[in-house]
Scaffold this active site. Structure first.
Site, PDB file in Angstrom:
ATOM      1  N   ASP A  10      45.766  16.384  22.248  1.00  0.00           N
ATOM      2  CA  ASP A  10      44.216  16.373  22.223  1.00  0.00           C
ATOM      3  C   ASP A  10      43.207  15.522  20.650  1.00  0.00           C
ATOM      4  O   ASP A  10      42.051  16.341  20.722  1.00  0.00           O
ATOM      5  CB  ASP A  10      43.872  17.651  21.267  1.00  0.00           C
ATOM      6  CG  ASP A  10      43.455  18.830  22.344  1.00  0.00           C
ATOM      7  OD1 ASP A  10      43.381  18.362  23.467  1.00  0.00           O
ATOM      8  OD2 ASP A  10      43.600  19.948  22.308  1.00  0.00           O
ATOM      9  N   LYS A  66      43.338  10.890  23.520  1.00  0.00           N
ATOM     10  CA  LYS A  66      44.376   9.343  24.947  1.00  0.00           C
ATOM     11  C   LYS A  66      43.807   9.056  26.606  1.00  0.00           C
ATOM     12  O   LYS A  66      43.652   8.338  26.723  1.00  0.00           O
ATOM     13  CB  LYS A  66      45.806  10.186  24.874  1.00  0.00           C
ATOM     14  CG  LYS A  66      46.172  10.318  23.486  1.00  0.00           C
ATOM     15  CD  LYS A  66      47.700   9.924  23.367  1.00  0.00           C
ATOM     16  CE  LYS A  66      47.762  11.640  23.293  1.00  0.00           C
ATOM     17  NZ  LYS A  66      47.711  13.078  22.908  1.00  0.00           N
ATOM     18  N   THR A  67      43.351  10.523  27.115  1.00  0.00           N
ATOM     19  CA  THR A  67      43.336  10.222  28.319  1.00  0.00           C
ATOM     20  C   THR A  67      41.529  10.229  28.218  1.00  0.00           C
ATOM     21  O   THR A  67      41.692  10.017  29.288  1.00  0.00           O
ATOM     22  CB  THR A  67      43.754  12.554  28.921  1.00  0.00           C
ATOM     23  OG1 THR A  67      45.582  12.519  28.184  1.00  0.00           O
ATOM     24  CG2 THR A  67      43.079  11.845  30.785  1.00  0.00           C
ATOM     25  N   HIS A 110      53.341  16.253  24.976  1.00  0.00           N
ATOM     26  CA  HIS A 110      54.218  15.259  24.005  1.00  0.00           C
ATOM     27  C   HIS A 110      55.422  14.820  24.958  1.00  0.00           C
ATOM     28  O   HIS A 110      55.508  13.846  24.060  1.00  0.00           O
ATOM     29  CB  HIS A 110      54.241  16.190  22.968  1.00  0.00           C
ATOM     30  CG  HIS A 110      55.043  15.762  21.747  1.00  0.00           C
ATOM     31  ND1 HIS A 110      55.066  14.532  20.961  1.00  0.00           N
ATOM     32  CD2 HIS A 110      56.471  16.072  21.031  1.00  0.00           C
ATOM     33  CE1 HIS A 110      55.920  14.490  20.264  1.00  0.00           C
ATOM     34  NE2 HIS A 110      56.660  15.815  20.570  1.00  0.00           N
TER      35      HIS A 110
HETATM   36  P1  GDP Z   1      44.966  13.944  24.391  1.00  0.00           P
HETATM   37  O1  GDP Z   1      45.648  15.515  24.539  1.00  0.00           O
HETATM   38  O2  GDP Z   1      44.735  12.970  23.966  1.00  0.00           O
HETATM   39  O3  GDP Z   1      44.654  13.340  26.058  1.00  0.00           O
HETATM   40  O4  GDP Z   1      42.880  14.262  24.479  1.00  0.00           O
HETATM   41  P2  GDP Z   1      41.883  14.479  26.024  1.00  0.00           P
HETATM   42  O5  GDP Z   1      41.585  13.100  26.639  1.00  0.00           O
HETATM   43  O6  GDP Z   1      42.557  15.681  26.523  1.00  0.00           O
HETATM   44  O7  GDP Z   1      40.956  15.081  24.672  1.00  0.00           O
HETATM   45  C1  GDP Z   1      41.200  15.993  24.057  1.00  0.00           C
HETATM   46  C2  GDP Z   1      39.353  17.214  23.761  1.00  0.00           C
HETATM   47  O8  GDP Z   1      38.937  16.446  23.094  1.00  0.00           O
HETATM   48  C3  GDP Z   1      38.741  16.542  24.973  1.00  0.00           C
HETATM   49  O9  GDP Z   1      38.602  18.060  25.330  1.00  0.00           O
HETATM   50  C4  GDP Z   1      37.502  16.119  24.780  1.00  0.00           C
HETATM   51  O10 GDP Z   1      36.597  16.165  25.808  1.00  0.00           O
HETATM   52  C5  GDP Z   1      37.797  15.869  23.170  1.00  0.00           C
HETATM   53  N1  GDP Z   1      37.748  14.412  22.905  1.00  0.00           N
HETATM   54  C6  GDP Z   1      37.834  13.484  23.478  1.00  0.00           C
HETATM   55  N2  GDP Z   1      37.253  12.125  22.594  1.00  0.00           N
HETATM   56  C7  GDP Z   1      36.001  12.196  22.166  1.00  0.00           C
HETATM   57  C8  GDP Z   1      35.638  12.039  21.390  1.00  0.00           C
HETATM   58  O11 GDP Z   1      34.898  10.922  20.856  1.00  0.00           O
HETATM   59  N3  GDP Z   1      34.077  12.840  20.613  1.00  0.00           N
HETATM   60  C9  GDP Z   1      34.395  14.303  21.263  1.00  0.00           C
HETATM   61  N4  GDP Z   1      33.266  15.050  20.685  1.00  0.00           N
HETATM   62  N5  GDP Z   1      35.107  14.583  21.628  1.00  0.00           N
HETATM   63  C10 GDP Z   1      35.513  14.145  22.313  1.00  0.00           C
HETATM   64 MG    MG Z   2      46.170  13.831  27.721  1.00  0.00          MG
END
Ligand code: GDP
Ligand code: MG
Length: 471
Positions: A63, A66-67, A131
């Site tokens: 979260d 990354k995606t 993870h």
């Molecule tokens: P991952 O698990 O690392 O792949 O994370 P995700 O890309 O799925 O992002 C997790 C959440 O964080 C999602 O709801 C995104 O919309 C939010 N998010 C990602 N980047 C940002 C950002 O730069 N600002 C804000 N406010 N939210 C973000």
């Molecule tokens: Mg992801």
């Protein structure tokens, strides 16, 4: 017969007689079909390689974005591309998160590979959904990463998975990390500075060069949604510049003899079996005679077609991810961990000499010592397999925190080279890491439920080959 099957058949014939292709086909969008959720194009269009290639991927806590960052990279680069030959394909968040299940044979790794191109290089970029997928992809993924983009949310700072991914990255030999501090739209400047300070310390403690590691701050979400360009789009372009300048061109062993560790295989109706992997050494030419070996099996075949970025190429060189169409091989024959190599250049074995280190419980390892015939799942470069450690007679046990030289005895003969690192995992813990120092004569030990009985080779042959063999 479905319409696209008919088209495929027509195009197969067209290929054979060098005729133009039928159906919805253009130079930029060759006719492609989803087969096993992977694409293999049937178009004859060629792909000219003029830029160096680099494999990267995101790592970091769940979260942290990354995606979102992966989607933003492809979207912005596809939009910014000025010259028509740019091959970046914009991918949405959903496309990337729906990573294909590489359940193939062996273990399941969920990973999504996307491609993007900057003015200096082409990149293949990997994003995993969970993870455990990251752990598996790093330990036994066939796709070696040249550099990693560590994504850290400014709102959280470093978290447990941030640390675990960094440790693994170091173990598998990644030297270059680029840090992207995400979600700066939600915090003030001081917090970002604090997070950066903390991260530099963390990088240092894992043995990375903390001073030269570049940091980019921004918001992947803003970039993807086209808001606040100064922290959105600008940060993505800066990240690309940093990747181009900080990560050196990977040195590829182009002069070596051909070796391609295989990730997976699938069948394309009307064409045959396609094996997918990244070329580790050498050059693969279309039509080359090659050998397929691993898991105690071996077979000679011909690479009837070679594809990169889903386009046919006359040859592919080390470092490139290729799809190879193999003549007369059934997809069941191929397993993750097998290799394609030049004839008679590599051998497989089941006994190796290895130098190991047993992790202490404070490092996430074991409390107890390991003893002779310690048997667990072993992850080595591109394969994972059950294997057994055989200790010398003089050694009763190896204590956590100790190193030792042992024999590594595998369930099946595999291809492994000197200097290759491996780790053994017990449930969710890494207990042993080591490096292969040489190949030995097979010890041929038999353990109940451990050893592998070679499968009848003819059961893997196509009907035509079976007929030929019977004659
Ligand atoms: P991952 O698990 O690392 O792949 O994370 P995700 O890309 O799925 O992002 C997790 C959440 O964080 C999602 O709801 C995104 O919309 C939010 N998010 C990602 N980047 C940002 C950002 O730069 N600002 C804000 N406010 N939210 C973000
Ligand atoms: Mg992801």
């Amino acid at each position: 017969m479905k319409a696209h099957h008919l088209l495929l058949q027509l195009n197969t014939w067209a290929n054979r007689f060098h005729l133009p292709h039928f159906g919805v086909y253009s130079e930029n969008r060759p006719l492609t079909f989803f087969i096993n959720k992977k694409q293999f194009s049937t178009g004859p269009s060629t792909f000219n390689k003029d830029k160096p290639h680099c494999n990267v991927g995101t790592i970091g806590h769940i979260d942290h974005g990354k995606t979102t960052l992966s989607a933003a990279l492809t979207t912005i680069l596809a939009r910014k591309a000025t010259d028509k030959s740019n091959r970046t394909l914009a991918m949405s968040y959903e496309d990337i998160d729906r990573a294909p299940d590489e359940r193939a044979r062996g273990i399941t790794i969920n990973a999504c590979h996307v491609n993007f191109e900057t003015s200096k290089r082409t990149y293949a970029h990997t994003d995993c959904p969970g993870h455990i997928d990251y752990i598996k992809n790093m330990i036994c993924g066939a796709n070696q990463m040249d550099a990693a983009i560590l994504v850290v949310a400014a709102t959280d700072g470093q978290m447990p998975q941030t640390r675990e991914h960094l440790m693994l990255a170091k173990q598998i030999g990644i030297e270059h990390i680029v840090v992207y501090i995400n979600k700066v739209d939600l915090v003030d400047k001081e917090t970002v500075e604090l997070v950066e300070l903390e991260l530099r310390e963390l990088l240092n403690s894992y043995g990375f060069d903390d001073e030269s590691t570049p940091f980019v701050t921004g918001s992947a979400k803003c970039a993807l949604e086209g808001e606040q360009p100064e922290i959105g789009e600008a940060s993505i372009l800066k990240l690309c510049d940093v990747l181009d300048s900080y990560v050196p061109d990977p040195v590829r062993d182009i002069d070596g003899t051909l070796l391609i560790p295989l990730e997976q295989a699938f069948s394309v109706p009307g064409r045959g079996t396609v094996a997918v992997g990244t070329i580790e050494r050498g050059i693969l030419h279309k039509g080359q005679h090659i050998e397929l070996l691993g898991h105690g099996r071996s077979m000679r075949t011909i690479a009837t077609d070679v594809q990169i970025f889903k386009k046919s190429v006359p040859k592919a060189v080390a470092g490139e991810n290729v799809g190879v169409l193999l003549r007369g091989v059934k997809p069941e024959y191929i397993e993750r961990g097998m290799v394609l190599a030049e004839k008679d250049t590599v051998t497989q074995g089941d006994t190796f000499e290895a130098q190991i280190y047993v992790l202490k419980s404070s490092e996430g390892g074991r409390h107890q010592a390991i003893t002779n015939k310690y048997m667990h799942q072993t992850f080595c470069g591109f394969w994972s397999l059950n294997s057994c450690l055989l200790l010398d007679d003089s050694q009763k046990m190896i204590m956590p925190g100790d190193t030792s030289t042992v024999k590594l005895f595998l369930r099946k003969p595999m291809v492994a080279k000197q200097g290759q690192r491996f780790s053994m995992r017990e449930q969710k813990r890494t207990t042993v890491t080591g490096v292969i120092t040489g190949q030995l004569e097979s010890v041929g030990e038999k353990f109940q439920g451990f050893n592998y009985t070679p499968v009848n080779r003819t059961s893997y042959l196509t009907e035509k080959q079976q007929k030929k063999e019977r004659q």
